[in-house]
Design an enzyme around this catalytic site. Sequence first.
Site, PDB file in Angstrom:
ATOM      1  N   THR A   1       0.847  -1.189   0.000  1.00  0.00           N
ATOM      2  CA  THR A   1       0.000   0.000   0.000  1.00  0.00           C
ATOM      3  C   THR A   1       0.881   1.237   0.000  1.00  0.00           C
ATOM      4  O   THR A   1       1.882   1.311   0.715  1.00  0.00           O
ATOM      5  CB  THR A   1      -0.934   0.026   1.226  1.00  0.00           C
TER       6      THR A   1
ATOM      7  N   PHE B   1       1.129   5.163   0.796  1.00  0.00           N
ATOM      8  CA  PHE B   1       0.568   6.243   1.603  1.00  0.00           C
ATOM      9  C   PHE B   1       1.242   7.546   1.194  1.00  0.00           C
ATOM     10  O   PHE B   1       2.396   7.535   0.724  1.00  0.00           O
ATOM     11  CB  PHE B   1       0.831   6.006   3.089  1.00  0.00           C
TER      12      PHE B   1
END
Length: 354
Positions: free
Chosen positions: A254, A256
């Site tokens: 992921t 960010f």
Amino acid sequence: MSDELLNLRNTIDRLDEEILARLAERARSAQRIGEIKQGNLYRPEREAQVLRRLASANPGPLPDAAVQRIFREIMSACLALEHPTKVAYLGPAGTFSESAARKHFGGAAALMPMAAIDDVFRAVEAGNADYGVVPVENSTEGAVGGALDLLLANPLKICGEVNLRIHQHLLSKAEGIGAAKRLYSHAQSLAQCHEWLNRNLAQLSRVPVASNAEAARMAAEDPESCAIAGEAAGELYGLNVLAANIEDDPNNTTRFVVIGDHDAGPSGCDKTSLVCSALNRPGAMHGLLEPLARHGVDMTKLQSRPARGGLWEYVFYVDIDGHREDADVAAALKELNERAAFVKILGSYPVAAI
């Protein structure tokens, strides 16, 4: 105890004392910088340059990533001597967002869990937090649409990025999988582990909840249940790992972004994010992209999102290599502004160093 072992331990003790003395010297220098600057002490471009330089100079045997993690903590502790950095993130404690915030800002930052992504933006915009950390895309499940919409609507800038490998674990108070009757998890984590669940727990009732940390908390209170969450959440709530790394994609990551009231200066290895819309005419999209190609600017991401202004209208989220102050990037962006119906620079910032 052999003479060699004793000598090695004495050498380590001496080296530890030398390291401690050097750390104190570094901390005093950092304090003096704070006295001179008397303003924002966090400089993402400077930290990225330091981490890259240390990795390049690393003689081993410690791997580059370990050296960078150690120095990230040193910089975090030195920064906290002047002003502990307040960082808002999507909570509660134990989420992957918390892990991303700690990875980027180190253990000395004051982390502030928020109930929703828009609360992260509000906390930073109101000055209650210095920075925020929000997820924007996952390598398996794609873009986090709500975060992209907030970046478009909000005046805050992207000043950094964090790439976090996502390892999902099956957690429970129970000693074995057979005792579980319910499975709690965030919907995206259920999707990331879909094939594993179908093979191993097809019969188990799946209950979507607001976050993986909340799933872990519920599993801690319900001995007939299990949860999908990360290692931090499992440790926080005292859960057993029934199965580790159950994500379908072993490279599940992921991304960010760090948001603040400023972006970053050039670091030498940067990325610029922007959002734009095309005029409603033939060839308009080609017209937006052509200046990038002609000026040799590499586009690394193109993501469309429905615009909120009208039916079947779209905005395009674009990532390009380079800083907005780089000559070729600046020239391409100038032409893009002349051709697009709308352009907003979300920020220029260092490519994730760790």
